[in-house]
Design a protein around this motif. Structure first.
Motif, PDB file in Angstrom:
ATOM      1  N   SER A 129     -23.860 -27.589  17.010  1.00  0.00           N
ATOM      2  CA  SER A 129     -24.340 -28.482  15.967  1.00  0.00           C
ATOM      3  C   SER A 129     -25.756 -28.074  15.616  1.00  0.00           C
ATOM      4  N   GLU A 130     -26.306 -28.678  14.579  1.00  0.00           N
ATOM      5  CA  GLU A 130     -27.690 -28.389  14.220  1.00  0.00           C
ATOM      6  C   GLU A 130     -28.636 -28.757  15.359  1.00  0.00           C
ATOM      7  N   GLU A 131     -28.288 -29.798  16.083  1.00  0.00           N
ATOM      8  CA  GLU A 131     -29.152 -30.260  17.170  1.00  0.00           C
ATOM      9  C   GLU A 131     -29.218 -29.260  18.309  1.00  0.00           C
ATOM     10  N   GLY A 132     -28.070 -28.669  18.658  1.00  0.00           N
ATOM     11  CA  GLY A 132     -28.025 -27.746  19.784  1.00  0.00           C
ATOM     12  C   GLY A 132     -26.585 -27.447  20.154  1.00  0.00           C
ATOM     13  N   VAL A 133     -26.343 -27.225  21.430  1.00  0.00           N
ATOM     14  CA  VAL A 133     -25.004 -26.893  21.918  1.00  0.00           C
ATOM     15  C   VAL A 133     -24.618 -27.868  23.018  1.00  0.00           C
ATOM     16  N   THR A 134     -23.474 -28.507  22.847  1.00  0.00           N
ATOM     17  CA  THR A 134     -22.907 -29.356  23.895  1.00  0.00           C
ATOM     18  C   THR A 134     -21.841 -28.548  24.614  1.00  0.00           C
ATOM     19  N   PHE A 135     -21.902 -28.523  25.928  1.00  0.00           N
ATOM     20  CA  PHE A 135     -20.944 -27.708  26.678  1.00  0.00           C
ATOM     21  C   PHE A 135     -20.609 -28.394  27.996  1.00  0.00           C
ATOM     22  N   GLN A 136     -19.544 -27.907  28.600  1.00  0.00           N
ATOM     23  CA  GLN A 136     -19.137 -28.393  29.914  1.00  0.00           C
ATOM     24  C   GLN A 136     -19.673 -27.461  30.993  1.00  0.00           C
ATOM     25  N   SER A 137     -20.268 -28.046  32.016  1.00  0.00           N
ATOM     26  CA  SER A 137     -20.743 -27.264  33.149  1.00  0.00           C
ATOM     27  C   SER A 137     -19.581 -26.549  33.816  1.00  0.00           C
ATOM     28  N   GLU A 153     -35.602 -27.639  22.196  1.00  0.00           N
ATOM     29  CA  GLU A 153     -36.654 -28.367  22.897  1.00  0.00           C
ATOM     30  C   GLU A 153     -36.376 -28.443  24.394  1.00  0.00           C
ATOM     31  N   ARG A 154     -35.124 -28.680  24.770  1.00  0.00           N
ATOM     32  CA  ARG A 154     -34.769 -28.749  26.182  1.00  0.00           C
ATOM     33  C   ARG A 154     -34.894 -27.378  26.832  1.00  0.00           C
ATOM     34  N   GLU A 172     -38.425 -26.896  27.601  1.00  0.00           N
ATOM     35  CA  GLU A 172     -38.821 -27.750  28.729  1.00  0.00           C
ATOM     36  C   GLU A 172     -38.353 -27.151  30.051  1.00  0.00           C
ATOM     37  N   ILE A 173     -37.123 -26.664  30.082  1.00  0.00           N
ATOM     38  CA  ILE A 173     -36.590 -26.063  31.306  1.00  0.00           C
ATOM     39  C   ILE A 173     -37.434 -24.864  31.721  1.00  0.00           C
ATOM     40  N   GLN A 174     -37.742 -23.998  30.764  1.00  0.00           N
ATOM     41  CA  GLN A 174     -38.512 -22.802  31.090  1.00  0.00           C
ATOM     42  C   GLN A 174     -39.946 -23.155  31.507  1.00  0.00           C
ATOM     43  N   ARG A 175     -40.476 -24.244  30.943  1.00  0.00           N
ATOM     44  CA  ARG A 175     -41.798 -24.717  31.384  1.00  0.00           C
ATOM     45  C   ARG A 175     -41.730 -25.216  32.822  1.00  0.00           C
ATOM     46  N   LEU A 176     -40.707 -25.995  33.149  1.00  0.00           N
ATOM     47  CA  LEU A 176     -40.566 -26.512  34.512  1.00  0.00           C
ATOM     48  C   LEU A 176     -40.372 -25.381  35.518  1.00  0.00           C
ATOM     49  N   LEU A 177     -39.684 -24.330  35.118  1.00  0.00           N
ATOM     50  CA  LEU A 177     -39.499 -23.184  36.008  1.00  0.00           C
ATOM     51  C   LEU A 177     -40.798 -22.413  36.211  1.00  0.00           C
ATOM     52  N   GLY A 178     -41.723 -22.528  35.239  1.00  0.00           N
ATOM     53  CA  GLY A 178     -42.986 -21.799  35.326  1.00  0.00           C
ATOM     54  C   GLY A 178     -42.878 -20.380  34.811  1.00  0.00           C
ATOM     55  N   SER A 179     -41.966 -20.143  33.854  1.00  0.00           N
ATOM     56  CA  SER A 179     -41.737 -18.803  33.323  1.00  0.00           C
ATOM     57  C   SER A 179     -43.005 -18.220  32.700  1.00  0.00           C
ATOM     58  N   ASP A 180     -43.191 -16.915  32.882  1.00  0.00           N
ATOM     59  CA  ASP A 180     -44.321 -16.219  32.257  1.00  0.00           C
ATOM     60  C   ASP A 180     -43.990 -15.779  30.837  1.00  0.00           C
ATOM     61  N   VAL A 201     -41.236 -16.655  27.973  1.00  0.00           N
ATOM     62  CA  VAL A 201     -40.216 -17.621  27.585  1.00  0.00           C
ATOM     63  C   VAL A 201     -39.480 -17.078  26.360  1.00  0.00           C
ATOM     64  N   MET A 202     -38.165 -17.177  26.362  1.00  0.00           N
ATOM     65  CA  MET A 202     -37.368 -16.744  25.216  1.00  0.00           C
ATOM     66  C   MET A 202     -36.982 -17.955  24.370  1.00  0.00           C
ATOM     67  N   CYS A 203     -37.101 -17.823  23.044  1.00  0.00           N
ATOM     68  CA  CYS A 203     -36.708 -18.923  22.175  1.00  0.00           C
ATOM     69  C   CYS A 203     -35.192 -19.117  22.245  1.00  0.00           C
ATOM     70  N   PHE A 204     -34.745 -20.309  21.919  1.00  0.00           N
ATOM     71  CA  PHE A 204     -33.327 -20.657  21.980  1.00  0.00           C
ATOM     72  C   PHE A 204     -32.632 -20.148  20.724  1.00  0.00           C
ATOM     73  N   ASP A 205     -31.519 -19.436  20.902  1.00  0.00           N
ATOM     74  CA  ASP A 205     -30.804 -18.875  19.762  1.00  0.00           C
ATOM     75  C   ASP A 205     -29.316 -18.914  20.019  1.00  0.00           C
ATOM     76  N   GLU A 206     -28.551 -18.628  18.990  1.00  0.00           N
ATOM     77  CA  GLU A 206     -27.120 -18.376  19.161  1.00  0.00           C
ATOM     78  C   GLU A 206     -26.905 -16.878  19.146  1.00  0.00           C
ATOM     79  N   CYS A 207     -26.336 -16.355  20.206  1.00  0.00           N
ATOM     80  CA  CYS A 207     -25.997 -14.932  20.251  1.00  0.00           C
ATOM     81  C   CYS A 207     -24.724 -14.734  19.443  1.00  0.00           C
ATOM     82  N   THR A 208     -24.860 -14.137  18.265  1.00  0.00           N
ATOM     83  CA  THR A 208     -23.724 -13.961  17.363  1.00  0.00           C
ATOM     84  C   THR A 208     -22.683 -13.055  17.997  1.00  0.00           C
ATOM     85  N   PRO A 209     -21.434 -13.486  18.053  1.00  0.00           N
ATOM     86  CA  PRO A 209     -20.403 -12.640  18.686  1.00  0.00           C
ATOM     87  C   PRO A 209     -20.060 -11.441  17.816  1.00  0.00           C
TER      88      PRO A 209
END
Length: 382
Positions: A111-119, A131-132, A135-143, A145-153
């Motif tokens: 969706s425009e908001e993001g991706v909903t998936f099953q663990s 945004e999440r 946040e995850i990469q900030r909490l991990l302390g990454s040096d 950080v990669m932006c969130f994208d859709e990897c086109t198949p």
């Protein structure tokens, strides 16, 4: 803290489109062209961190998707961050989770908001947004950080690719905003954008323009090494690389095979990652200058030679091919450990050789000799 202290990329030498340089970060320098071993779940499989460093690795890659599910970024943060958690004090790049989510196929909903998936662990529903991901990469302390994208198949039609790329560019802007909102982390880390557009020249150019308008510390080429083959990958790099920003690092995601890396370095790529050397080590394959060899094969059972003469890894300095063959055939864990160590050493030696060749202005000769040797095949002892 100044921008210079946080992140700086210096180009030292060029040879054609290739260049060698240094990425300066607070946790240490990264020599380029660089290969990043993959530490998906907070570990490079079958390796101790100090042994990974001993191969010459300056940076590791961690995975947002897997660490989000287990042990969770909040737990890692409470325990002092990913560097402390996994005992690696040098830079870490974390991918955004987009590639792993793409691979879930029917288990995900875009969706425009993001991706909903099953663990894949417990089936629970999870929403991953730009945004999440930040946040995850900030909490991990990454040096890095990669932006969130859709990897086109691959394959994908022009319209499918255009729609996917444009969504990724909107997510890139949200990633930039989300990254900036974490001021303390943003002040000591870097954010890379990801160029999408499949195999279509105009879409790749539109993606580059959109990302440079937003502004990133580095730029990755995504959506390759997903089934298109080497010839097509190089064709895309041939028209993409001249348009890429020249004063920032350029990262080809998920590549790859040794000859893929050599060809991409010739085209101007600075950074690589791939699970191939570690996965191969766990399945009995060893990389050599004369191509990969299967250590399960019976021809190694009486061979007293090292896997590669002169290699500095523990497998080659202390053990014979015959012993490694025995370990692999017996299913001993040490076999996977030694082959993984060897393969990572091979990759780091390959990168050091490329850096030296660029610095000395002899990359074409070096690359041609590498390719000729690599297809020759490993020679059995007389």
């Amino acid at each position: 803290m100044t921008e210079r202290e946080r992140f700086r990329f210096d180009v030292h030498a060029t040879d054609g489109a290739a260049r060698t340089g240094t990425i300066h970060m607070k946790r240490g320098d990264i020599r380029t062209p660089a290969f990043m071993p993959v530490g998906t779940a907070g570990t490079v499989k079958a390796m101790m961190p100090e042994n990974v460093r001993a191969t010459g690795a300056d940076i590791l890659l961690g995975n947002t998707y897997h660490l989000m599910l287990r042990p969770t970024p909040e737990r890692v943060d409470r325990l002092g961050g990913l560097h402390k958690f996994m005992n690696w004090d040098r830079p870490i790049l974390t991918d955004s989770g987009g590639f792993q989510v793409m691979s879930l196929a029917e288990l995900r909903k875009m969706s425009e908001e993001g991706v909903t998936f099953q663990s894949h662990l417990d089936g629970s529903k999870i929403l991953l947004t730009p945004e999440r991901s930040m946040e995850i990469q900030r909490l991990l302390g990454s040096d890095i950080v990669m932006c969130f994208d859709e990897c086109t198949p691959f394959p994908a039609t022009y319209e499918q690719t255009r729609s996917s790329m444009e969504l990724s560019m909107r997510w890139a802007k949200r990633s930039r905003d989300g990254f900036n909102s974490g001021e303390a982390h943003a002040a000591r880390s870097a954010l890379f954008g990801i160029v999408q557009g499949g195999v279509y020249e105009d879409l790749r150019f539109q993606s580059i323009d959109a990302l440079t308008d937003i502004g990133f510390d580095g730029y990755a080429v995504g959506g390759l090494a997903v089934g298109e083959g080497q010839e097509e990958m190089f064709r895309v790099l041939d028209f993409t690389m001249p348009k890429m920003p020249k004063h920032t690092p350029r990262y080809l995601m998920g590549v790859g095979k040794p000859d893929d890396i050599v060809g991409a370095v010739e085209r101007g790529i600075d950074m690589f990652d791939c699970v191939l050397p570690t996965r191969s080590g766990r399945t009995g394959q060893a990389f050599t200058p004369y191509g990969p060899i299967n250590m399960k094969n019976a021809r190694h059972k009486d061979d007293p030679r090292p896997i590669v003469e002169g290699c500095a890894c523990a497998a080659c300095t202390s053990y014979s091919r015959a012993y490694v063959h025995h370990l692999i055939r017996a299913g001993e864990i040490l076999g996977a450990m030694l082959l993984t160590w060897h393969n990572l050493q091979f990759y780091q030696d390959m990168m050091a050789g490329l850096r030296a060749a660029i610095s000395e202005g002899r990359l074409t000769e070096h690359a041609n000799r590498f390719r000729a040797d690599y297809v020759r095949g490993d020679i059995e002892p007389i």
